[in-house]
Design a protein around this motif. Structure first.
Motif, PDB file in Angstrom:
ATOM      1  N   ASP A 113       0.841  -1.209   0.000  1.00 19.06           N
ATOM      2  CA  ASP A 113       0.000   0.000   0.000  1.00 19.06           C
ATOM      3  C   ASP A 113       0.869   1.249   0.000  1.00 19.06           C
ATOM      4  O   ASP A 113       0.633   2.193  -0.749  1.00 19.06           O
ATOM      5  CB  ASP A 113      -0.918   0.038   1.230  1.00 19.06           C
ATOM      6  N   LYS A 114       1.870   1.249   0.883  1.00 17.32           N
ATOM      7  CA  LYS A 114       2.756   2.413   1.030  1.00 17.32           C
ATOM      8  C   LYS A 114       3.435   2.747  -0.299  1.00 17.32           C
ATOM      9  O   LYS A 114       3.432   3.905  -0.727  1.00 17.32           O
ATOM     10  CB  LYS A 114       3.798   2.124   2.108  1.00 17.32           C
ATOM     11  N   TYR A 115       3.989   1.751  -0.956  1.00 19.83           N
ATOM     12  CA  TYR A 115       4.656   1.986  -2.232  1.00 19.83           C
ATOM     13  C   TYR A 115       3.669   2.452  -3.296  1.00 19.83           C
ATOM     14  O   TYR A 115       3.955   3.376  -4.054  1.00 19.83           O
ATOM     15  CB  TYR A 115       5.391   0.728  -2.702  1.00 19.83           C
ATOM     16  N   ALA A 116       2.513   1.804  -3.369  1.00 16.96           N
ATOM     17  CA  ALA A 116       1.514   2.165  -4.378  1.00 16.96           C
ATOM     18  C   ALA A 116       1.063   3.614  -4.200  1.00 16.96           C
ATOM     19  O   ALA A 116       0.964   4.369  -5.171  1.00 16.96           O
ATOM     20  CB  ALA A 116       0.318   1.217  -4.306  1.00 16.96           C
ATOM     21  N   ILE A 117       0.796   4.007  -2.974  1.00 18.09           N
ATOM     22  CA  ILE A 117       0.369   5.385  -2.695  1.00 18.09           C
ATOM     23  C   ILE A 117       1.495   6.364  -3.023  1.00 18.09           C
ATOM     24  O   ILE A 117       1.260   7.422  -3.616  1.00 18.09           O
ATOM     25  CB  ILE A 117      -0.119   5.518  -1.239  1.00 18.09           C
ATOM     26  N   GLU A 118       2.709   6.008  -2.655  1.00 18.59           N
ATOM     27  CA  GLU A 118       3.860   6.873  -2.943  1.00 18.59           C
ATOM     28  C   GLU A 118       4.018   7.083  -4.458  1.00 18.59           C
ATOM     29  O   GLU A 118       4.186   8.209  -4.920  1.00 18.59           O
ATOM     30  CB  GLU A 118       5.123   6.230  -2.372  1.00 18.59           C
ATOM     31  N   TRP A 119       3.955   5.996  -5.217  1.00 15.94           N
ATOM     32  CA  TRP A 119       4.097   6.101  -6.677  1.00 15.94           C
ATOM     33  C   TRP A 119       2.950   6.917  -7.280  1.00 15.94           C
ATOM     34  O   TRP A 119       3.162   7.749  -8.146  1.00 15.94           O
ATOM     35  CB  TRP A 119       4.145   4.725  -7.326  1.00 15.94           C
ATOM     36  N   PHE A 120       1.739   6.635  -6.822  1.00 17.96           N
ATOM     37  CA  PHE A 120       0.556   7.346  -7.317  1.00 17.96           C
ATOM     38  C   PHE A 120       0.717   8.849  -7.081  1.00 17.96           C
ATOM     39  O   PHE A 120       0.564   9.661  -7.996  1.00 17.96           O
ATOM     40  CB  PHE A 120      -0.694   6.823  -6.606  1.00 17.96           C
ATOM     41  N   ASN A 121       1.024   9.218  -5.852  1.00 16.24           N
ATOM     42  CA  ASN A 121       1.092  10.636  -5.493  1.00 16.24           C
ATOM     43  C   ASN A 121       2.276  11.345  -6.147  1.00 16.24           C
ATOM     44  O   ASN A 121       2.172  12.527  -6.483  1.00 16.24           O
ATOM     45  CB  ASN A 121       1.099  10.790  -3.976  1.00 16.24           C
ATOM     46  N   LYS A 122       3.357  10.652  -6.357  1.00 12.29           N
ATOM     47  CA  LYS A 122       4.504  11.244  -7.068  1.00 12.29           C
ATOM     48  C   LYS A 122       4.105  11.573  -8.508  1.00 12.29           C
ATOM     49  O   LYS A 122       4.402  12.652  -9.018  1.00 12.29           O
ATOM     50  CB  LYS A 122       5.692  10.285  -7.046  1.00 12.29           C
ATOM     51  N   TYR A 123       3.389  10.655  -9.141  1.00  5.43           N
ATOM     52  CA  TYR A 123       2.916  10.894 -10.509  1.00  5.43           C
ATOM     53  C   TYR A 123       1.981  12.101 -10.550  1.00  5.43           C
ATOM     54  O   TYR A 123       2.086  12.952 -11.432  1.00  5.43           O
ATOM     55  CB  TYR A 123       2.202   9.647 -11.048  1.00  5.43           C
ATOM     56  N   VAL A 124       1.069  12.174  -9.587  1.00  3.66           N
ATOM     57  CA  VAL A 124       0.126  13.290  -9.523  1.00  3.66           C
ATOM     58  C   VAL A 124       0.877  14.614  -9.398  1.00  3.66           C
ATOM     59  O   VAL A 124       0.560  15.586 -10.098  1.00  3.66           O
ATOM     60  CB  VAL A 124      -0.869  13.099  -8.351  1.00  3.66           C
ATOM     61  N   GLN A 177      -4.095  13.732  -5.138  1.00  6.06           N
ATOM     62  CA  GLN A 177      -3.406  12.635  -4.475  1.00  6.06           C
ATOM     63  C   GLN A 177      -4.408  11.672  -3.849  1.00  6.06           C
ATOM     64  O   GLN A 177      -5.572  12.011  -3.634  1.00  6.06           O
ATOM     65  CB  GLN A 177      -2.454  13.194  -3.423  1.00  6.06           C
ATOM     66  N   ILE A 178      -3.915  10.488  -3.576  1.00  2.00           N
ATOM     67  CA  ILE A 178      -4.744   9.437  -2.993  1.00  2.00           C
ATOM     68  C   ILE A 178      -4.225   9.160  -1.592  1.00  2.00           C
ATOM     69  O   ILE A 178      -3.055   9.415  -1.297  1.00  2.00           O
ATOM     70  CB  ILE A 178      -4.714   8.179  -3.897  1.00  2.00           C
ATOM     71  N   ASN A 179      -5.092   8.654  -0.718  1.00  2.00           N
ATOM     72  CA  ASN A 179      -4.653   8.296   0.629  1.00  2.00           C
ATOM     73  C   ASN A 179      -5.290   6.973   1.035  1.00  2.00           C
ATOM     74  O   ASN A 179      -6.219   6.491   0.388  1.00  2.00           O
ATOM     75  CB  ASN A 179      -4.978   9.411   1.639  1.00  2.00           C
ATOM     76  N   ILE A 180      -4.786   6.408   2.107  1.00  2.00           N
ATOM     77  CA  ILE A 180      -5.234   5.085   2.530  1.00  2.00           C
ATOM     78  C   ILE A 180      -6.702   5.083   2.957  1.00  2.00           C
ATOM     79  O   ILE A 180      -7.398   4.076   2.774  1.00  2.00           O
ATOM     80  CB  ILE A 180      -4.314   4.504   3.631  1.00  2.00           C
ATOM     81  N   GLU A 181      -7.195   6.195   3.468  1.00  2.00           N
ATOM     82  CA  GLU A 181      -8.607   6.255   3.867  1.00  2.00           C
ATOM     83  C   GLU A 181      -9.516   6.102   2.640  1.00  2.00           C
ATOM     84  O   GLU A 181     -10.519   5.387   2.690  1.00  2.00           O
ATOM     85  CB  GLU A 181      -8.913   7.567   4.601  1.00  2.00           C
ATOM     86  N   GLU A 182      -9.176   6.794   1.544  1.00  2.00           N
ATOM     87  CA  GLU A 182      -9.953   6.661   0.309  1.00  2.00           C
ATOM     88  C   GLU A 182      -9.911   5.223  -0.193  1.00  2.00           C
ATOM     89  O   GLU A 182     -10.939   4.670  -0.599  1.00  2.00           O
ATOM     90  CB  GLU A 182      -9.404   7.614  -0.759  1.00  2.00           C
ATOM     91  N   ILE A 183      -8.739   4.617  -0.143  1.00  2.00           N
ATOM     92  CA  ILE A 183      -8.587   3.227  -0.595  1.00  2.00           C
ATOM     93  C   ILE A 183      -9.459   2.300   0.234  1.00  2.00           C
ATOM     94  O   ILE A 183     -10.199   1.475  -0.315  1.00  2.00           O
ATOM     95  CB  ILE A 183      -7.102   2.787  -0.502  1.00  2.00           C
ATOM     96  N   ARG A 184      -9.397   2.418   1.541  1.00  2.00           N
ATOM     97  CA  ARG A 184     -10.188   1.536   2.425  1.00  2.00           C
ATOM     98  C   ARG A 184     -11.690   1.705   2.186  1.00  2.00           C
ATOM     99  O   ARG A 184     -12.440   0.729   2.187  1.00  2.00           O
ATOM    100  CB  ARG A 184      -9.861   1.799   3.895  1.00  2.00           C
ATOM    101  N   GLU A 185     -12.118   2.931   1.978  1.00  2.00           N
ATOM    102  CA  GLU A 185     -13.538   3.202   1.718  1.00  2.00           C
ATOM    103  C   GLU A 185     -13.998   2.496   0.435  1.00  2.00           C
ATOM    104  O   GLU A 185     -15.042   1.852   0.408  1.00  2.00           O
ATOM    105  CB  GLU A 185     -13.742   4.713   1.603  1.00  2.00           C
ATOM    106  N   ILE A 186     -13.205   2.607  -0.604  1.00  2.00           N
ATOM    107  CA  ILE A 186     -13.564   1.969  -1.881  1.00  2.00           C
ATOM    108  C   ILE A 186     -13.504   0.446  -1.749  1.00  2.00           C
ATOM    109  O   ILE A 186     -14.387  -0.259  -2.253  1.00  2.00           O
ATOM    110  CB  ILE A 186     -12.650   2.470  -3.020  1.00  2.00           C
ATOM    111  N   GLN A 187     -12.499  -0.063  -1.057  1.00  2.00           N
ATOM    112  CA  GLN A 187     -12.397  -1.515  -0.859  1.00  2.00           C
ATOM    113  C   GLN A 187     -13.631  -2.063  -0.160  1.00  2.00           C
ATOM    114  O   GLN A 187     -14.163  -3.100  -0.563  1.00  2.00           O
ATOM    115  CB  GLN A 187     -11.129  -1.859  -0.057  1.00  2.00           C
TER     116      GLN A 187
END
Length: 166
Positions: free
Chosen positions: A121-132, A142-152
């Motif tokens: 999760d940490k790496y995926a979020i880091e890569w995502f946000n760096k691209y953004v 940017q994306i965060n773990i709270e958004e991910i958990r909500e969608i999951q």
């Protein structure tokens, strides 16, 4: 910036879905792209069952996507849309597992598996946000773990309804 030409033997998700996966792969940093290009196969189940052909199995790692994840992305969706963002995160998360050479869950304790999931999760979020940040002109956020958990949680409910429908 490296050449982002995709090796055809890398994607096996169907013509339309390959394009969505290619968009997600753009979020990878160049050094990670160089490590995986041609070494990881990404495929999806397009029917009730399938076999993985030899040419797919020759890759170092194989990422198998649920066919449902593509159905959650509305027609005409773009990278800024919630469902597309989650899809991108999922691809990045699975590639993180491959890059980090994580063990399969059945070989780990629950705690060890949870630690691996958190690290991916940490790496995926880091890569995502760096691209953004590097592509601010696209209007992405940017994306965060709270958004991910909500969608999951939402997708787990949808999937449970599909499975229990019959």
């Amino acid at each position: 910036m490296v050449n982002r030409e995709y090796r055809r033997e890398m994607l096996y998700c169907g013509i339309l879905n390959n394009g969505i996966v290619e968009t997600a792969l753009c979020y990878l940093p160049d050094n990670i792209w160089n490590q995986i290009n041609g070494k990881i196969a990404i495929t999806t189940l397009n029917s009730d069952a399938c076999r993985l052909a030899q040419k797919i199995c020759k890759h170092d790692e194989i990422v198998v996507l649920s066919p449902w994840i593509f159905t959650y992305i509305p027609a005409g969706a773009c990278e800024a849309d919630r469902e597309f963002r989650y899809f991108i995160f999922c691809i990045l998360h699975e590639i993180a597992h491959a890059i980090l050479k994580h063990s399969p869950p059945e070989e780990l304790s629950s705690k060890e598996n949870e630690e691996q999931e958190d690290e991916a999760d940490k790496y995926a979020i880091e890569w995502f946000n760096k691209y953004v940040l590097e592509n601010a002109r696209k209007g992405l956020t940017q994306i965060n773990i709270e958004e991910i958990r909500e969608i999951q949680e939402e997708y787990q409910r949808k999937t449970a309804q599909l499975i229990n429908w019959g």
